[in-house]
Design a protein around this motif. Structure first.
Motif, PDB file in Angstrom:
ATOM      1  N   LYS A   1       3.444  -3.040  -4.860  1.00 48.96           N
ATOM      2  CA  LYS A   1       2.412  -2.028  -4.648  1.00 48.96           C
ATOM      3  C   LYS A   1       1.047  -2.571  -5.066  1.00 48.96           C
ATOM      4  O   LYS A   1       0.058  -2.363  -4.380  1.00 48.96           O
ATOM      5  CB  LYS A   1       2.718  -0.768  -5.455  1.00 48.96           C
ATOM      6  CG  LYS A   1       3.798   0.099  -4.906  1.00 48.96           C
ATOM      7  CD  LYS A   1       4.045   1.216  -5.894  1.00 48.96           C
ATOM      8  CE  LYS A   1       4.166   2.536  -5.233  1.00 48.96           C
ATOM      9  NZ  LYS A   1       4.414   3.616  -6.187  1.00 48.96           N
ATOM     10  N   ASN A   2       1.028  -3.273  -6.195  1.00 51.33           N
ATOM     11  CA  ASN A   2      -0.234  -3.815  -6.697  1.00 51.33           C
ATOM     12  C   ASN A   2      -0.810  -4.831  -5.715  1.00 51.33           C
ATOM     13  O   ASN A   2      -2.019  -4.867  -5.486  1.00 51.33           O
ATOM     14  CB  ASN A   2      -0.046  -4.469  -8.063  1.00 51.33           C
ATOM     15  CG  ASN A   2       0.249  -3.439  -9.135  1.00 51.33           C
ATOM     16  OD1 ASN A   2      -0.087  -2.274  -8.992  1.00 51.33           O
ATOM     17  ND2 ASN A   2       0.895  -3.874 -10.196  1.00 51.33           N
TER      18      ASN A   2
ATOM     19  N   LEU B   1      -2.274  -2.979  -2.784  1.00 50.07           N
ATOM     20  CA  LEU B   1      -3.500  -2.297  -3.176  1.00 50.07           C
ATOM     21  C   LEU B   1      -4.657  -3.287  -3.303  1.00 50.07           C
ATOM     22  O   LEU B   1      -5.746  -3.048  -2.775  1.00 50.07           O
ATOM     23  CB  LEU B   1      -3.295  -1.547  -4.492  1.00 50.07           C
ATOM     24  CG  LEU B   1      -4.516  -0.803  -5.024  1.00 50.07           C
ATOM     25  CD1 LEU B   1      -4.897   0.319  -4.077  1.00 50.07           C
ATOM     26  CD2 LEU B   1      -4.244  -0.266  -6.404  1.00 50.07           C
TER      27      LEU B   1
END
Length: 101
Positions: free
Chosen positions: A2-3, A6
């Protein structure tokens, strides 16, 4: 994961945006109605954009990173050193020429 997504989305947004054209002129104001008296607009100082450097966001970020890691200072030092060396060479050449005469 997810990081990573993002961060990549933020970077894609940053590098995809271009600054607005500072030379663009706004649309002229609408003409007043026939029954209304035209009043002159109040004189105000033109608003200056904060980042009117003409650089894209990518260039500004790159400049900030270069400054942060010291690359900008190193280039400035190298340029100053080269200028001083050129001046020294010119003065030495003048002194040698004066000594020969």
């Amino acid at each position: 994961m997810k990081n990573f997504l993002l961060v990549s989305a933020v970077l894609a947004f940053m590098f995809g945006c271009e600054p607005a054209d500072p030379t663009a002129k706004p649309a002229p104001p609408a003409a007043p109605a026939a029954g209304e008296a035209a009043t002159p607009p109040a004189k105000t100082a033109p608003a200056k954009p904060a980042a009117a450097s003409g650089k894209s966001l990518r260039q500004e970020v790159s400049d900030a990173v270069d400054y942060g890691i010291g690359a900008t200072q190193l280039r400035a030092k190298q340029k100053a050193t080269a200028t001083i060396d050129n001046i020294n060479q010119q003065k030495n050449a003048e002194l040698e020429k004066a000594l020969k005469e």
